[in-house]
Scaffold this motif. Sequence first.
Motif, PDB file in Angstrom:
ATOM      1  N   ASN A  77      -1.303   9.585   7.403  1.00 18.65           N
ATOM      2  CA  ASN A  77      -0.407   8.705   6.649  1.00 18.65           C
ATOM      3  C   ASN A  77      -0.807   8.627   5.174  1.00 18.65           C
ATOM      4  OD1 ASN A  77      -2.622   7.103   6.836  1.00 18.65           O
ATOM      5  ND2 ASN A  77      -1.571   5.298   7.626  1.00 18.65           N
TER       6      ASN A  77
ATOM      7  N   LEU B 164      -3.442   8.016   3.566  1.00 16.00           N
ATOM      8  CA  LEU B 164      -4.419   7.122   2.961  1.00 16.00           C
ATOM      9  C   LEU B 164      -5.465   7.982   2.276  1.00 16.00           C
ATOM     10  CD1 LEU B 164      -5.012   4.231   5.511  1.00 16.00           C
ATOM     11  CD2 LEU B 164      -3.622   4.247   3.458  1.00 16.00           C
TER      12      LEU B 164
ATOM     13  N   ASP C 261       5.920   6.823   1.298  1.00 13.77           N
ATOM     14  CA  ASP C 261       6.313   5.505   1.811  1.00 13.77           C
ATOM     15  C   ASP C 261       7.179   5.635   3.063  1.00 13.77           C
ATOM     16  OD1 ASP C 261       4.862   4.017   0.055  1.00 13.77           O
ATOM     17  OD2 ASP C 261       6.475   3.751  -1.399  1.00 13.77           O
TER      18      ASP C 261
ATOM     19  N   ARG D 137       4.868   6.441   5.891  1.00  7.82           N
ATOM     20  CA  ARG D 137       4.050   5.280   6.241  1.00  7.82           C
ATOM     21  C   ARG D 137       4.850   4.239   7.002  1.00  7.82           C
ATOM     22  NH1 ARG D 137       0.825   4.735   0.536  1.00  7.82           N
ATOM     23  NH2 ARG D 137      -0.844   6.205   1.020  1.00  7.82           N
TER      24      ARG D 137
ATOM     25  N   PHE E 289      -6.741  -0.549  12.183  1.00  2.00           N
ATOM     26  CA  PHE E 289      -8.032  -0.238  11.572  1.00  2.00           C
ATOM     27  C   PHE E 289      -9.185  -0.828  12.369  1.00  2.00           C
ATOM     28  CE2 PHE E 289      -4.821  -0.390   8.294  1.00  2.00           C
ATOM     29  CZ  PHE E 289      -5.107   0.694   7.481  1.00  2.00           C
TER      30      PHE E 289
ATOM     31  N   ASN F  31      -8.082  -5.594   9.142  1.00  3.24           N
ATOM     32  CA  ASN F  31      -7.382  -5.668   7.851  1.00  3.24           C
ATOM     33  C   ASN F  31      -6.112  -6.501   7.902  1.00  3.24           C
ATOM     34  OD1 ASN F  31      -9.374  -4.007   7.037  1.00  3.24           O
ATOM     35  ND2 ASN F  31      -8.115  -2.196   6.770  1.00  3.24           N
TER      36      ASN F  31
ATOM     37  N   PHE G 110      -3.944  -9.735   6.726  1.00  2.00           N
ATOM     38  CA  PHE G 110      -3.877 -10.368   5.414  1.00  2.00           C
ATOM     39  C   PHE G 110      -4.292 -11.837   5.572  1.00  2.00           C
ATOM     40  CE2 PHE G 110      -0.320  -7.167   5.260  1.00  2.00           C
ATOM     41  CZ  PHE G 110      -1.109  -6.197   4.682  1.00  2.00           C
TER      42      PHE G 110
ATOM     43  N   HIS H 260      -4.436 -14.411   3.768  1.00  2.00           N
ATOM     44  CA  HIS H 260      -3.729 -15.513   3.112  1.00  2.00           C
ATOM     45  C   HIS H 260      -2.386 -15.782   3.763  1.00  2.00           C
ATOM     46  CE1 HIS H 260      -2.113 -11.890   1.474  1.00  2.00           C
ATOM     47  NE2 HIS H 260      -1.195 -12.516   0.785  1.00  2.00           N
TER      48      HIS H 260
ATOM     49  N   VAL I 210       9.943  -3.826   3.374  1.00  2.00           N
ATOM     50  CA  VAL I 210      10.148  -2.375   3.427  1.00  2.00           C
ATOM     51  C   VAL I 210      11.466  -2.040   4.118  1.00  2.00           C
ATOM     52  CG1 VAL I 210       9.171  -0.189   4.188  1.00  2.00           C
ATOM     53  CG2 VAL I 210       7.667  -2.030   3.447  1.00  2.00           C
TER      54      VAL I 210
ATOM     55  N   GLY J 206      -9.852  -2.507   2.556  1.00  2.00           N
ATOM     56  CA  GLY J 206      -8.956  -2.542   3.711  1.00  2.00           C
ATOM     57  C   GLY J 206      -7.635  -3.223   3.432  1.00  2.00           C
ATOM     58  N   GLN J 207      -7.640  -4.187   2.508  1.00  2.00           N
ATOM     59  CA  GLN J 207      -6.391  -4.885   2.196  1.00  2.00           C
ATOM     60  C   GLN J 207      -5.399  -3.930   1.529  1.00  2.00           C
ATOM     61  OE1 GLN J 207      -5.518  -8.263   2.864  1.00  2.00           O
ATOM     62  NE2 GLN J 207      -7.198  -7.913   4.270  1.00  2.00           N
TER      63      GLN J 207
ATOM     64  N   GLU K 196      -5.479  -0.706   1.894  1.00  2.00           N
ATOM     65  CA  GLU K 196      -5.108   0.309   2.879  1.00  2.00           C
ATOM     66  C   GLU K 196      -4.084  -0.222   3.863  1.00  2.00           C
ATOM     67  OE1 GLU K 196      -8.792   1.580   4.539  1.00  2.00           O
ATOM     68  OE2 GLU K 196      -9.249   2.877   2.827  1.00  2.00           O
ATOM     69  N   ALA K 197      -4.277  -1.481   4.296  1.00  2.00           N
ATOM     70  CA  ALA K 197      -3.324  -2.047   5.252  1.00  2.00           C
ATOM     71  C   ALA K 197      -1.946  -2.149   4.610  1.00  2.00           C
ATOM     72  CB  ALA K 197      -3.801  -3.422   5.718  1.00  2.00           C
ATOM     73  N   ALA K 198      -1.902  -2.569   3.342  1.00  2.00           N
ATOM     74  CA  ALA K 198      -0.619  -2.670   2.650  1.00  2.00           C
ATOM     75  C   ALA K 198       0.022  -1.288   2.525  1.00  2.00           C
ATOM     76  CB  ALA K 198      -0.802  -3.298   1.271  1.00  2.00           C
ATOM     77  N   ASP K 199      -0.793  -0.295   2.154  1.00  2.00           N
ATOM     78  CA  ASP K 199      -0.275   1.072   2.057  1.00  2.00           C
ATOM     79  C   ASP K 199       0.235   1.556   3.403  1.00  2.00           C
ATOM     80  OD1 ASP K 199      -0.790   1.261  -0.581  1.00  2.00           O
ATOM     81  OD2 ASP K 199      -2.659   2.391  -0.385  1.00  2.00           O
ATOM     82  N   ALA K 200      -0.580   1.328   4.446  1.00  2.00           N
ATOM     83  CA  ALA K 200      -0.244   1.870   5.760  1.00  2.00           C
ATOM     84  C   ALA K 200       1.055   1.275   6.287  1.00  2.00           C
ATOM     85  CB  ALA K 200      -1.380   1.603   6.744  1.00  2.00           C
ATOM     86  N   LEU K 201       1.404   0.068   5.829  1.00  2.00           N
ATOM     87  CA  LEU K 201       2.653  -0.542   6.295  1.00  2.00           C
ATOM     88  C   LEU K 201       3.853  -0.026   5.511  1.00  2.00           C
ATOM     89  CD1 LEU K 201       1.517  -4.218   6.843  1.00  2.00           C
ATOM     90  CD2 LEU K 201       2.392  -2.679   8.582  1.00  2.00           C
ATOM     91  N   GLY K 202       3.605   0.774   4.497  1.00  2.00           N
ATOM     92  CA  GLY K 202       4.714   1.349   3.739  1.00  2.00           C
ATOM     93  C   GLY K 202       5.150   0.528   2.542  1.00  2.00           C
ATOM     94  N   LEU K 203       4.362  -0.502   2.184  1.00  2.00           N
ATOM     95  CA  LEU K 203       4.708  -1.279   0.986  1.00  2.00           C
ATOM     96  C   LEU K 203       4.456  -0.413  -0.248  1.00  2.00           C
ATOM     97  CD1 LEU K 203       2.851  -4.570   1.944  1.00  2.00           C
ATOM     98  CD2 LEU K 203       5.309  -4.329   1.828  1.00  2.00           C
ATOM     99  N   ASN K 204       5.339  -0.474  -1.228  1.00  2.00           N
ATOM    100  CA  ASN K 204       5.070   0.285  -2.444  1.00  2.00           C
ATOM    101  C   ASN K 204       4.101  -0.496  -3.336  1.00  2.00           C
ATOM    102  OD1 ASN K 204       6.503  -1.506  -4.141  1.00  2.00           O
ATOM    103  ND2 ASN K 204       8.426  -0.445  -3.721  1.00  2.00           N
TER     104      ASN K 204
ATOM    105  N   GLN L  83       5.198  -4.033  -4.463  1.00  2.00           N
ATOM    106  CA  GLN L  83       5.278  -4.948  -3.316  1.00  2.00           C
ATOM    107  C   GLN L  83       3.875  -5.328  -2.853  1.00  2.00           C
ATOM    108  OE1 GLN L  83       7.526  -2.446  -0.711  1.00  2.00           O
ATOM    109  NE2 GLN L  83       9.489  -3.403  -1.218  1.00  2.00           N
TER     110      GLN L  83
ATOM    111  N   GLN M 218       2.691  -9.151  -2.916  1.00  2.00           N
ATOM    112  CA  GLN M 218       2.575  -9.859  -1.643  1.00  2.00           C
ATOM    113  C   GLN M 218       1.142  -9.952  -1.123  1.00  2.00           C
ATOM    114  OE1 GLN M 218       5.184 -11.342  -0.392  1.00  2.00           O
ATOM    115  NE2 GLN M 218       6.549 -10.477  -1.929  1.00  2.00           N
ATOM    116  N   ILE M 219       0.360  -8.922  -1.373  1.00  2.00           N
ATOM    117  CA  ILE M 219      -0.959  -8.851  -0.734  1.00  2.00           C
ATOM    118  C   ILE M 219      -2.092  -9.021  -1.741  1.00  2.00           C
ATOM    119  CG2 ILE M 219      -2.467  -7.455   0.744  1.00  2.00           C
ATOM    120  CD1 ILE M 219       0.254  -8.154   1.985  1.00  2.00           C
TER     121      ILE M 219
END
Lengths: 259, 424
Positions: free
Chosen positions: A65, A67, A90, A93, A100, A104, A106, A108, A122, B320-321, B323-331, B334, B338-339
């Motif tokens: 993907n 990364l 994108d 992804r 992970f 990971n 979020f 907040h 998305v 990891g934050q 990477e997680a945002a990337d892995a979900l497809g957020l540009n 975004q 958001q993150i």
Amino acid sequence: MSEAAIDTSKMKVSDEVAIQITNMNKWYGDFHVLRDINLTVNAGERIVVCGPSGSGKSTLIRCVNRLEEHQKGQIIVDGIELTSDLKNIDKVRSEVGMVFQHFNLFPHLTILENCTLAPIWVRKTPKKEAEEIAMHFLEKVKIPEQALKYPGQLSGGQQQRVAIARSLCMKPRIMLFDEPTSALDPEMIKEVLDTMIQLAAEGMTMICVTHEMGFAQAVANRVIFMDAGQIVEQNEPKEFFNNPQNDRTKLFLSQILGH
Amino acid sequence: MSKISYVRTEMLSQQPAPAGEVGVVGWLRQNLFSGVFNTILTIVAGAALIFLLYETLPWFLNSTWNAQSLSECREINDGACFAVIRERFNQLMFGFYPSELYWRPIVAFLLLFIALAPILIDTVPKKLLIFTMIYPAIMYLLIWGGSIWGPIAIIAGFAAGVAAFMFVDKLAGTLAAIIAAVVVTLAWMLYAVVPVSDALIGILDIGLQQVPSNKLGGFMLSIIIGLTGIALSFPIGIVLALGRQSDMPIVKMMCVGFIEFVRGVPLITLLFTASLLLGYFLPKGTTFDIVLRVMIMVTLFASAYMAEVIRGGLAALPRGQYEAADALGLNYWQAQRQIIMPQALKISIPGIVSTFIGLFKDTTLVSIIGLLDPIGLTAGIRADMAWNGIIWELYGFIALVFFIFCFSMSRYSMYLERKLKTGH
């Protein structure tokens, strides 16, 4: 492990190619981490990747993907080739879920917001619909009652199940697992593995980097052993465990199964 | 073998803590008299406190509030002479602002709280943010006066920038949209504001009586400069911090260059540049208000610090934050919105507020270039025959007002940190 309970009727592998990796190479600076990787994953396949640490198994699935960037060769995921084109990345992804080692989540955002974020931003799903989808998958991983809590209030196993649900909310066609149980207490490994087994039983295409050999035997239809950035051996789980061919594989298996 | 075998048959229930560990006695023992050394410290500190109060209390208690001069004060009583504050209160607050127009800065100050409410308190309806956005124009109009069309033309410039952003965002992505918005806004400010507002004044001339910048002073001036600096340095700091982390070498170089240069020179040199040098560089005939120039310099100065504080927050976020945002497809945008930013800013709150407080206190430096902030005014007051020789009361009062503002900011930041804490 509840191997007996697994319904394998849906675990069919189709002819459709989900991931095609051809002659892929990757370097970190001078260090050649992945060497000439060739791997074809069909839709519905469940692949377990194992190997000693530093063998490049995590890097491999992180290339799927994007990364991590590969420098040579080709990776085609779901018909889209991964290049530096951000739109394609994108798109891939959003079709490929990833779980992970360290969850990971979020911190907040609440559990529910963790799950609805990507669908809303998305996929442009309306908030209400995204919440319904999220609750559906949280029920599936058996923690709907935690929806309004924050990740910091959950146990490791619960957090990892939320991470799985969060990925599923994007309705991915492929799931990547990067050592999903390595950071968990022994008591919590089972609840995560059960969720993964359930997912496999529904026909999800999965690549799992894991050392849970019981899981590999139960659900994988192919086990890949990597060492020094290369695929050293791959086989059906039964053959792989009972009759390993390569010396490195034999040594590895004796190390992890020996005690 | 049987020696080491043990099976618990009954689980223990929770017991109350022993007396003397809880309550007033417990608190005293733990905090004041927990050992010989601490007991000595407590006694010494207590003695010092009593001595301090013994020396200063009479000064406060025998203070004079009603007098026309310092010598009159001394005749009435031998304590503090707070009469100077009473006598010069308006000046300390407003400088030489025309007294019949005091209502304007007061209204502006009250409206400030309405404008801040939706930002500071999250139970306030977000629709009020529209008021927050036009507040700067209202404040400008109230403080400086003049025609209403000038501020309206400037608001229109920002509106044009937002429109350009939304239009280009759909066509060519967020980065192009940001550039387009900045270009459109700047172009409007440079070439359209003056003709448009002049034309509108020609049609209908309404507005408030104009007050020139050299009449502004006192805490009003400190608050205007401090607040503008705070409000503008925050977004600019975010952009600079992101730019410094950018993969694009030119963007990165520009941001690093700006931050390192501005952070590397004293604020006072920037203020001198604003008051003296800028006049040479600007084309002849452009009048560029001194307070405006100072506000720009203070903002740029604070932005550089802000950028570094926020970069610290960004660096503290685990990989990891991202990477997680990337892995979900957020540009990128975004993920930032958001993150990354919500967490990075939360981590940076203490640093951000420190920078705000520092900036607010640094506004006193404008007295050196001749602006009449409270410190600038003290020179005039102390030069007056009537108050010649007064020190403690005047500076003490100014310090107290600054302390109230800064302490409020500090308390608010602590409240915010507690509120945003989502872990255990």
